[in-house]
Design an enzyme around this catalytic site. Structure first.
Site, mmCIF file in Angstrom:
data_model
loop_
_atom_site.group_PDB
_atom_site.id
_atom_site.type_symbol
_atom_site.label_atom_id
_atom_site.label_comp_id
_atom_site.label_asym_id
_atom_site.label_seq_id
_atom_site.Cartn_x
_atom_site.Cartn_y
_atom_site.Cartn_z
ATOM 1 N N HIS A 102 5.793 2.783 3.319
ATOM 2 C CA HIS A 102 5.610 2.266 4.682
ATOM 3 C C HIS A 102 6.515 3.041 5.648
ATOM 4 O O HIS A 102 6.097 3.421 6.743
ATOM 5 C CB HIS A 102 6.025 0.792 4.755
ATOM 6 C CG HIS A 102 5.163 -0.145 3.973
ATOM 7 N ND1 HIS A 102 5.628 -0.857 2.894
ATOM 8 C CD2 HIS A 102 3.862 -0.506 4.115
ATOM 9 C CE1 HIS A 102 4.657 -1.625 2.418
ATOM 10 N NE2 HIS A 102 3.572 -1.427 3.128
ATOM 11 N N ASP A 133 -4.017 4.238 -0.447
ATOM 12 C CA ASP A 133 -5.202 3.385 -0.328
ATOM 13 C C ASP A 133 -6.333 4.250 0.224
ATOM 14 O O ASP A 133 -6.790 4.060 1.355
ATOM 15 C CB ASP A 133 -4.898 2.202 0.586
ATOM 16 C CG ASP A 133 -3.767 1.357 0.035
ATOM 17 O OD1 ASP A 133 -4.034 0.509 -0.810
ATOM 18 O OD2 ASP A 133 -2.600 1.583 0.419
ATOM 19 N N GLY A 179 3.619 -5.734 5.247
ATOM 20 C CA GLY A 179 5.036 -6.036 5.028
ATOM 21 C C GLY A 179 5.519 -5.817 3.614
ATOM 22 O O GLY A 179 4.857 -5.190 2.793
ATOM 23 N N TYR A 180 6.697 -6.390 3.346
ATOM 24 C CA TYR A 180 7.462 -6.160 2.123
ATOM 25 C C TYR A 180 7.596 -4.652 1.932
ATOM 26 O O TYR A 180 7.116 -4.059 0.966
ATOM 27 C CB TYR A 180 6.839 -6.839 0.891
ATOM 28 C CG TYR A 180 7.932 -7.241 -0.065
ATOM 29 C CD1 TYR A 180 8.744 -8.343 0.220
ATOM 30 C CD2 TYR A 180 8.216 -6.499 -1.201
ATOM 31 C CE1 TYR A 180 9.793 -8.680 -0.615
ATOM 32 C CE2 TYR A 180 9.261 -6.841 -2.041
ATOM 33 C CZ TYR A 180 10.040 -7.932 -1.744
ATOM 34 O OH TYR A 180 11.084 -8.261 -2.564
ATOM 35 N N HIS A 210 8.473 -0.668 1.719
ATOM 36 C CA HIS A 210 9.075 0.301 0.790
ATOM 37 C C HIS A 210 9.035 1.648 1.486
ATOM 38 O O HIS A 210 8.522 1.748 2.622
ATOM 39 C CB HIS A 210 8.328 0.294 -0.551
ATOM 40 C CG HIS A 210 6.838 0.405 -0.414
ATOM 41 N ND1 HIS A 210 6.218 1.553 0.030
ATOM 42 C CD2 HIS A 210 5.838 -0.491 -0.622
ATOM 43 C CE1 HIS A 210 4.907 1.367 0.064
ATOM 44 N NE2 HIS A 210 4.651 0.128 -0.315
ATOM 45 N N GLY A 214 -1.992 5.291 4.619
ATOM 46 C CA GLY A 214 -1.577 6.016 3.410
ATOM 47 C C GLY A 214 -2.742 6.468 2.544
ATOM 48 O O GLY A 214 -3.720 5.727 2.365
ATOM 49 N N GLN A 215 -2.595 7.637 1.995
ATOM 50 C CA GLN A 215 -3.520 8.197 0.998
ATOM 51 C C GLN A 215 -3.586 7.300 -0.247
ATOM 52 O O GLN A 215 -4.576 7.253 -0.952
ATOM 53 C CB GLN A 215 -3.015 9.595 0.632
ATOM 54 C CG GLN A 215 -3.545 10.213 -0.626
ATOM 55 C CD GLN A 215 -4.983 10.617 -0.471
ATOM 56 O OE1 GLN A 215 -5.354 11.157 0.558
ATOM 57 N NE2 GLN A 215 -5.765 10.349 -1.480
HETATM 58 P P1 AMP Z 1 0.130 -2.378 2.921
HETATM 59 O O1 AMP Z 1 1.315 -3.041 3.537
HETATM 60 O O2 AMP Z 1 0.187 -2.306 1.435
HETATM 61 O O3 AMP Z 1 -1.181 -2.909 3.457
HETATM 62 O O4 AMP Z 1 0.177 -0.848 3.384
HETATM 63 C C1 AMP Z 1 0.319 -0.500 4.732
HETATM 64 C C2 AMP Z 1 0.075 0.983 4.851
HETATM 65 O O5 AMP Z 1 1.011 1.690 4.056
HETATM 66 C C3 AMP Z 1 -1.323 1.404 4.374
HETATM 67 O O6 AMP Z 1 -1.851 2.386 5.236
HETATM 68 C C4 AMP Z 1 -1.027 1.968 3.011
HETATM 69 O O7 AMP Z 1 -1.971 2.942 2.587
HETATM 70 C C5 AMP Z 1 0.329 2.595 3.214
HETATM 71 N N1 AMP Z 1 1.023 2.757 1.929
HETATM 72 C C6 AMP Z 1 1.134 1.841 0.951
HETATM 73 N N2 AMP Z 1 1.786 2.367 -0.117
HETATM 74 C C7 AMP Z 1 2.072 3.645 0.209
HETATM 75 C C8 AMP Z 1 2.719 4.718 -0.476
HETATM 76 N N3 AMP Z 1 3.206 4.575 -1.696
HETATM 77 N N4 AMP Z 1 2.830 5.908 0.168
HETATM 78 C C9 AMP Z 1 2.331 6.072 1.424
HETATM 79 N N5 AMP Z 1 1.709 5.086 2.117
HETATM 80 C C10 AMP Z 1 1.578 3.900 1.526
#
Ligand code: AMP
Length: 284
Positions: free
Chosen positions: A37, A150, A31-32, A34, A147-148
């Site tokens: 996501h 991570d 969540g949160y 951007h 996402g790349q």
């Molecule tokens: P998170 O909510 O941070 O756990 O991320 C959820 C998914 O979004 C994961 O697969 C992340 O790798 C991906 N993600 C996070 N930041 C980015 C970004 N800047 N660009 C592309 N994918 C992202």
């Protein structure tokens, strides 16, 4: 967009879709939201008839001293942000729904989980792999989008899917960046105005290092030194690691020959940020 809180309701919805032969794409998140996501969600919507997004701040991937309590949460904002996209289901389970009893089963992806972020966050990738496996068993998607940004997380899930014959394909999507190059992250909200300006140096340093490698530098130590120096000179951040690893097994290299991943983690006063760059170079 349906907002579903229970596994039972989600399964009921998905079995209807399955009966109609619909292909399901899945985007797990904390969540949160951007644009990073959203880019994953848009790709899934484009490539599948049904898109499920999960929003769950997974407690078992946070260490005792990490930012679980502080992690940014705003469901109203998130729902508003993705409502126009065409996501079919936002799955928002609570902790009781995901972990009703003490977990006695844990997914451990050996070696890949112990380097880079894993060496500083013991247990983190076990928590990630376990929750992703649970979510894959609940959603049973054709494709999972990650996402790349991570990169280590994506490689670990790729290996888990391969090792355990999970009938899902992983699609790794490119990192979305702010105009100045900073990788988008939910944790960027924790940066002060000064830190936000400084943080651009992380991607700048990675890009510079990539260019140096593409010009012919093969000494990984030298590359790491250059990245560290730029970050140390231009930011107040504490450098957690700068690594140059082989793309296939995430093992540190001393001589760059073939494809590598340059990965950086830094800690500003209250934000831990990561970024990376893949450098493709033919083996000599
Ligand atoms: P998170 O909510 O941070 O756990 O991320 C959820 C998914 O979004 C994961 O697969 C992340 O790798 C991906 N993600 C996070 N930041 C980015 C970004 N800047 N660009 C592309 N994918 C992202």
């Amino acid at each position: 967009m349906k907002i579903i809180k229970t596994i039972k309701q989600l399964r009921a919805f998905l079995s209807q879709q399955e009966r109609q032969g619909k292909r399901v794409g899945f985007v797990p998140t904390m969540g949160y939201f951007h644009q990073g996501h959203l880019s994953l969600m848009k790709k899934s919507i484009k490539e599948n008839e049904v898109t499920v997004v999960s929003l769950f701040v997974n407690p078992i991937q946070f260490g005792p001293k990490e930012d679980l309590k502080k992690y940014p949460r705003d469901l109203k904002r998130d729902v508003k942000m993705i409502s126009p996209l065409g996501v079919d289901v936002l799955f928002v389970p609570d902790e009781q729904e995901m972990y009703p009893q003490q977990l006695l089963t844990n997914i451990v992806v050996k070696y890949l989980s112990n380097t880079l972020c894993g060496s500083l966050r013991p247990g983190h990738f076990e928590g990630v792999a376990t929750v992703v496996m649970k979510l894959l068993n609940i959603v049973k998607p054709r494709v999972i989008y990650m996402g790349q940004k991570d990169a280590q997380q994506a490689f670990i899930i790729k290996k888990m899917i391969q090792d355990l014959n999970v009938p899902t394909t992983l699609s790794i999507c490119k990192t979305c960046r702010e105009k100045d190059g900073l990788a988008m992250s939910s944790r960027n909200v924790f940066l002060s105005a000064v830190e936000r300006k400084e943080a651009v140096v992380i991607s700048k340093a990675l890009k510079m290092a990539k260019a140096v490698i593409l010009k012919g530098e093969t000494d990984a130590k030298r590359i790491i030194f250059l990245i560290k120096k730029l970050i140390a000179d231009e930011t107040s951040a504490n450098i957690l690691y700068v690594s140059c690893v082989k793309l296939d097994d995430l093992k540190e290299v001393s001589r760059i020959d073939g494809d590598v991943l340059l990965a950086v983690a830094v800690k500003f006063s209250s934000a831990r940020l990561i970024d990376n760059e893949i450098v493709k170079r033919p083996r000599r």
